[in-house]
Design a protein around this motif. Structure first.
Motif, mmCIF file in Angstrom:
data_model
loop_
_atom_site.group_PDB
_atom_site.id
_atom_site.type_symbol
_atom_site.label_atom_id
_atom_site.label_comp_id
_atom_site.label_asym_id
_atom_site.label_seq_id
_atom_site.Cartn_x
_atom_site.Cartn_y
_atom_site.Cartn_z
ATOM 1 N N UNK A 1 6.078 -59.352 -10.787
ATOM 2 C CA UNK A 1 7.051 -58.260 -10.624
ATOM 3 C C UNK A 1 6.973 -57.294 -11.798
ATOM 4 N N UNK A 2 7.339 -56.055 -11.533
ATOM 5 C CA UNK A 2 7.361 -55.063 -12.600
ATOM 6 C C UNK A 2 8.291 -55.522 -13.710
ATOM 7 N N UNK A 3 7.856 -55.310 -14.948
ATOM 8 C CA UNK A 3 8.687 -55.645 -16.097
ATOM 9 C C UNK A 3 9.805 -54.612 -16.206
ATOM 10 N N UNK A 4 11.037 -55.052 -16.091
ATOM 11 C CA UNK A 4 12.172 -54.141 -16.135
ATOM 12 C C UNK A 4 12.658 -53.995 -17.569
ATOM 13 N N UNK A 5 12.593 -52.801 -18.091
ATOM 14 C CA UNK A 5 13.101 -52.501 -19.429
ATOM 15 C C UNK A 5 14.488 -51.885 -19.259
ATOM 16 N N UNK A 6 15.538 -52.540 -19.756
ATOM 17 C CA UNK A 6 16.903 -52.048 -19.494
ATOM 18 C C UNK A 6 17.147 -50.605 -19.923
ATOM 19 N N UNK A 7 16.684 -50.208 -21.109
ATOM 20 C CA UNK A 7 17.001 -48.858 -21.575
ATOM 21 C C UNK A 7 15.962 -48.387 -22.584
ATOM 22 N N UNK A 8 14.779 -48.057 -22.096
ATOM 23 C CA UNK A 8 13.700 -47.614 -22.977
ATOM 24 C C UNK A 8 14.053 -46.310 -23.675
ATOM 25 N N UNK A 9 14.769 -45.422 -22.975
ATOM 26 C CA UNK A 9 15.126 -44.132 -23.576
ATOM 27 C C UNK A 9 16.039 -44.324 -24.774
ATOM 28 N N UNK A 10 17.025 -45.229 -24.675
ATOM 29 C CA UNK A 10 17.916 -45.490 -25.809
ATOM 30 C C UNK A 10 17.140 -46.072 -26.988
ATOM 31 N N UNK A 11 16.164 -46.940 -26.692
ATOM 32 C CA UNK A 11 15.354 -47.514 -27.763
ATOM 33 C C UNK A 11 14.553 -46.434 -28.476
ATOM 34 N N UNK A 12 13.952 -45.520 -27.705
ATOM 35 C CA UNK A 12 13.170 -44.444 -28.317
ATOM 36 C C UNK A 12 14.051 -43.554 -29.181
ATOM 37 N N UNK A 13 15.269 -43.251 -28.714
ATOM 38 C CA UNK A 13 16.177 -42.414 -29.488
ATOM 39 C C UNK A 13 16.605 -43.104 -30.776
ATOM 40 N N UNK A 14 16.851 -44.403 -30.686
ATOM 41 C CA UNK A 14 17.264 -45.177 -31.865
ATOM 42 C C UNK A 14 16.170 -45.157 -32.933
ATOM 43 N N UNK A 15 14.935 -45.389 -32.514
ATOM 44 C CA UNK A 15 13.813 -45.408 -33.455
ATOM 45 C C UNK A 15 13.587 -44.012 -34.041
ATOM 46 N N UNK A 16 13.646 -42.995 -33.195
ATOM 47 C CA UNK A 16 13.451 -41.630 -33.680
ATOM 48 C C UNK A 16 14.497 -41.254 -34.713
ATOM 49 N N UNK A 17 15.747 -41.705 -34.521
ATOM 50 C CA UNK A 17 16.819 -41.421 -35.476
ATOM 51 C C UNK A 17 16.507 -42.027 -36.844
ATOM 52 N N UNK A 18 16.038 -43.274 -36.856
ATOM 53 C CA UNK A 18 15.703 -43.927 -38.119
ATOM 54 C C UNK A 18 14.553 -43.212 -38.821
ATOM 55 N N UNK A 19 13.554 -42.777 -38.043
ATOM 56 C CA UNK A 19 12.406 -42.073 -38.631
ATOM 57 C C UNK A 19 12.855 -40.747 -39.231
ATOM 58 N N UNK A 20 13.718 -40.015 -38.527
ATOM 59 C CA UNK A 20 14.209 -38.727 -39.056
ATOM 60 C C UNK A 20 14.962 -38.906 -40.367
ATOM 61 N N UNK A 21 15.633 -40.024 -40.515
ATOM 62 C CA UNK A 21 16.364 -40.287 -41.750
ATOM 63 C C UNK A 21 15.461 -40.773 -42.877
ATOM 64 N N UNK A 22 14.173 -40.953 -42.574
ATOM 65 C CA UNK A 22 13.231 -41.380 -43.600
ATOM 66 C C UNK A 22 13.325 -42.848 -43.939
ATOM 67 N N UNK A 23 13.959 -43.657 -43.070
ATOM 68 C CA UNK A 23 14.089 -45.085 -43.340
ATOM 69 C C UNK A 23 12.863 -45.845 -42.839
ATOM 70 N N UNK A 24 12.489 -46.892 -43.557
ATOM 71 C CA UNK A 24 11.326 -47.695 -43.199
ATOM 72 C C UNK A 24 11.707 -48.881 -42.316
ATOM 73 N N UNK A 25 12.922 -49.403 -42.493
ATOM 74 C CA UNK A 25 13.350 -50.591 -41.758
ATOM 75 C C UNK A 25 14.623 -50.288 -40.977
ATOM 76 N N UNK A 26 14.684 -50.773 -39.751
ATOM 77 C CA UNK A 26 15.923 -50.698 -38.988
ATOM 78 C C UNK A 26 16.924 -51.687 -39.577
#
Length: 884
Positions: free
Chosen positions: A465-490
């Protein structure tokens, strides 16, 4: 990737040596002497600083003085002169050059390196460059020695490519002593233009080359290398020696995954994933090539050892066990058959010791029984010389049995002169022969590993069955936010949210700022809790004293929190404690501590890791790595490659772990790696796995900025989900998507609808069904250079269209097939137009195909969709459509 103009490099009609010299010790003089001594039959020219003559051959002053442009130029001049020479040669019409000169990494007056200037001078003419800083190339069949090697190469079936010039010279001498011959012997040097990917593409389709041997020190363009390697390995054996197996020192890494996923593990994973075979030594390289070049039917890994000496049998059995091989367990029927031909008291086990006084008949009877035994996949035949029966007589009697053998047979004739005639007789019958039991077993293990890699390359995983990812868009936004802040670790909260977005089971987590808040959070959770410190400076919490377990009650939590702050500041003086993580204690029954992670290799990009976890993960170093994207079969294979993997299965009445849940976590981490190039390191450690499922107790995630294409970080292009679509045909709506590795069952049903005539028109020969190996190839496409679209009516394949691009992306060859119930409804036309649009978007210049002349429906469809239909010899139509 490109094979453009490589014919001019490896099959030139004329050659010029640039930098020819009358001084015997000069490089140009040596190269010219090798070229002429090799017997190259085409015109040879010489270019020097000034006009002259060398051994009757005129030397002209400058490229412009050449009467005709050579197909191939060999450049032996100083580094600063190379770019202008390449430009002159390109203007004259030369399309390939071997640049032997070193030092092109130096910068000229304009700030560019001479190598950059050389490539820019070659680009307008598509002039291909081998080197610089290489020893050159040899093509024995053409008597072409375009090198300064101290010897020549003999013709043979092997293509050899190396990055080391010094090694190339030694290998030529060594190969000559062993009577090993080559189709091509190529030194890449600095690989400024022609690299391993180009060579794999060229040699993979070169008819005379039966096997490809590579000596690799480094790989630069991982996706190009992997695409070419997978294509070549489907056609012929590719064997690799990779230098640098033992690193000079372990690199520092902030996570367990980063420390465990070393570069050598990654190149192993890449070689395995491409269907190639890795060996450790140069001698093994040629042994493996000889072994794999003898195409015996492969049945499996179970080896039977037939010997006339007990000691030799024990040595072989030990080597097999230490190498992780599988001895054949003889069935009752096989034992009974052997009892009838062997002396009473023989061990009745594998190794099969037929005793030192064995006459010829005992050998032939035992060999015939083992070749017929269904539980035996291969036979190692061993003989130590005796005074009773000449070895040559034994060989003569056994050879007729071996010629028609349906399974691999290897031989170890122990000894020297007395067994040499027997060894030669076996070799002439196509049986690989070795000097010792250990060498023969190592060869069998390499053969098994090669076929395992090939099976992985051509696997047909179950329909998943297709792998269901609950909220890939939220994950991408979360990671992008950390990168914009210049942080290395979540931080811990972000890490928990990221894992939740990808459906990775993670222990419920509360992040608080102070001691009393930790007390309140523990009370809210109820029951014993785990308390962990939060500090940007503390990554390995246990090492810093930042973990306390099994805390029951407010007083215990409060006391542990205060003590934790003091301990952390003592062990990590610059640590800033910003809070605590409070989690319920999780105690799955019979759970194992594992690690699943993601690391980023500087060449091959992200790799997924699995192994034994906990605080001793780096000490035990029990791990497996693979390149994403993974599927279920690859995930399960990763688990099986580890020692801990065996402990996860049911044993002694105890249930095993939930293997499906464990594989699911690996697939989700793989998908995260594909989707989020900003995530460069991830640890799930410990990941507790038990019969009821899996759950991660701790995790850390490292990020960094990414500016390339969304899948440009991957060595293997993942499934292109963005190409999925739906379209309407008449009153029906169909799905359209690229083929996936798990489409084997769908395609089996699709081809099962076809009549033998349908399959003849599609595949150009009569067949009743499509073999499983061909189905696997149809499902396992390399999306970087080929595409197959399926039209789906629900879960049923209504039609398919395929196209494979050449390495230069100039021409794509297509094929199409429509289910009987969907013909004459416009589906074929729709599929062809969609493939043409896809190919045009990726820059392919032309779409071509062949069809039988009696396939009138295909010819009509081609004409209706803009193809030119031309008659060809052999009863074929050639279909051509420009896409520019």
């Amino acid at each position: 990737m490109s094979v453009r103009n490589l014919e001019a490099l490896f099959a030139p009609r004329s050659v010029a040596v640039i930098g020819a010299s009358t001084q015997p010790g000069k490089l140009g003089a040596l190269v010219l002497r090798n070229l002429r001594a090799g017997g190259f039959e085409g015109p040879v020219s010489a270019v020097g600083l000034r006009a002259g003559e060398i051994d009757g051959l005129p030397i002209v002053a400058g490229v412009d003085a050449l009467a005709h442009a050579p197909d191939l130029a060999i450049i032996c001049t100083p580094a600063p002169t190379v770019p202008s020479l390449i430009a002159q040669l390109g203007r004259r019409g030369t399309r390939a050059a071997v640049v032997l000169t070193a030092g092109l990494k130096q910068r000229g007056e304009d700030g560019r390196t001479y190598e950059q200037a050389m490539l820019e001078a070659a680009r307008p003419w598509l002039l291909r460059v081998l080197g610089p800083n290489c020893i050159g190339e040899l093509v024995p069949a053409l008597h072409l020695n375009a090198s300064f090697a101290p010897g020549d190469a003999r013709p043979g079936p092997l293509g050899f490519v190396t990055q080391s010039g010094a090694l190339a010279a030694a290998m030529l001498d060594w190969a000559a002593a062993r009577a090993i011959g080559f189709t091509h012997f190529v030194s890449l040097g600095d690989s400024a233009d022609v690299d391993f990917g180009d060579m794999l593409d060229y040699l993979g389709s070169e008819a005379r080359t039966q096997a490809i041997l590579l000596y690799i020190e480094s790989v630069r363009q991982a996706r190009k290398f992997m695409s070419a390697a997978r294509a070549a390995a489907r056609n012929k054996p590719v064997v690799v020696v990779k230098a640098g197996r033992a690193p000079a020192g372990a690199r520092a890494a902030a996570s367990h995954t980063g420390a465990l996923a070393g570069a050598d593990d990654v190149i192993d994973a890449a070689i395995r994933r491409a269907g190639m075979l890795r060996v450790d030594t140069l001698e093994s390289l040629f042994d493996a090539a000889e072994l794999l070049g003898r195409r015996h039917p492969w049945q499996g890994e179970r080896l039977a050892i037939l010997t006339n000496g007990g000691g030799a049998g024990v040595l072989a059995a030990d080597a097999l066990a230490l190498g992780g091989g599988t001895p054949a367990e003889l069935s009752a029927a096989t034992l009974q058959a052997l009892d009838a031909v062997l002396p009473a008291g023989w061990p009745r086990a594998n190794p099969i010791d037929i005793v030192g006084d064995a006459p010829v008949e005992r050998y032939t009877h035992a060999l015939r029984i083992l070749l017929a035994a269904p539980e035996v996949d291969g036979v190692l035949f061993m003989h130590a010389p005796t005074a009773i029966v000449p070895a040559a007589d034994i060989a003569s009697a056994c050879v007729p049995l071996l010629r028609g053998a349906s399974k691999p047979v290897l031989a170890a004739w122990l000894g020297g002169v007395r067994v040499e005639p027997a060894r030669q007789a076996f070799a002439a019958a196509g049986v690989p022969c070795f000097l010792t039991p250990e060498q023969a077993v190592q060869a069998w293990l390499r053969l098994a590993q090669y076929h395992a890699n090939q099976q992985a390359l051509l696997q047909l995983p179950a329909n998943e069955p297709d792998l269901r990812i609950p909220d890939a868009a939220a994950a991408a936004a979360l990671v992008a936010h950390a990168v914009r802040q210049g942080r290395e670790w979540l931080d811990t909260g972000e890490t928990a949210a990221l894992l939740a977005a990808y459906g990775v089971p993670f222990v419920p987590t509360k992040v608080v700022q102070g001691v009393e808040q930790a007390v309140d959070a523990a009370a809210a959770l109820g029951g014993p809790v785990a308390l962990k410190v939060v500090s940007p400076q503390v990554l390995h919490k246990t090492d810093a004293g930042g973990v306390a377990l099994d805390l029951a009650g407010s007083d215990a939590v409060r006391t542990a929190a205060h003590a934790m702050v003091a301990t952390v500041k003592q062990r990590v003086p610059d640590a800033q404690v910003t809070g605590f993580v409070v989690q319920p204690m999780v105690r799955p029954r019979r759970a194992r501590e594992l690690i699943v992670g993601l690391a980023t290799d500087p060449v091959f990009g992200p790799v997924v890791l699995f192994g034994a976890g906990g605080i001793a993960a780096e000490i035990e170093r029990d791990r497996a790595v693979d390149l994403p994207p993974l599927n279920g079969a690859l995930a399960r294979a990763m688990v099986a490659r580890t020692r801990v993997g065996a402990l996860l299965r049911p044993h002694r009445g105890q249930p095993g772990v939930d293997e499906a849940a464990l594989a699911d976590v690996l697939l989700r981490v793989s998908q995260l790696a594909c989707d989020l190039p900003e995530v460069v390191e991830l640890d799930l450690n410990p990941l507790l796995a038990g019969p009821e499922g899996v759950i991660a107790l701790d995790a850390r995630v490292r990020v960094r900025a990414w500016s390339g294409a969304r899948d440009g970080h991957l060595a293997l292009r993942p499934y292109p989900r963005d190409l999925e679509a739906r379209f309407t045909l008449g009153d029906r709506t169909l799905g359209l998507r690229p083929v996936r590795p798990d489409d084997g069952e769908r395609l089996t049903a699709f081809y099962g609808e076809m009549s033998p005539e349908d399959l003849r028109l599609r595949f150009f020969f009569s067949q009743r069904e499509v073999p499983s190996s061909q189905l696997a190839r149809f499902c396992q496409v390399d999306y970087d250079r080929e595409m197959a679209f399926l039209a789906l009516d629900g879960g049923t394949v209504a039609g398919e269209v395929r196209a494979i691009c050449d390495p230069d992306n100039r021409v794509a060859e297509f094929a199409i097939l429509v289910a009987p119930g969907w013909r004459r409804r416009g589906l074929g036309r729709s599929l062809l137009e969609r493939m043409a649009a896809y190919l045009a978007a990726r820059g392919t210049a032309e779409m071509v195909g062949d069809c039988l002349m009696d396939n009138a429906a295909m010819a009509a469809l081609a004409r209706a969709t803009g193809f030119r239909v031309a008659d060809m010899p052999g009863g074929l139509h050639k279909l051509t459509r420009p896409l520019a």
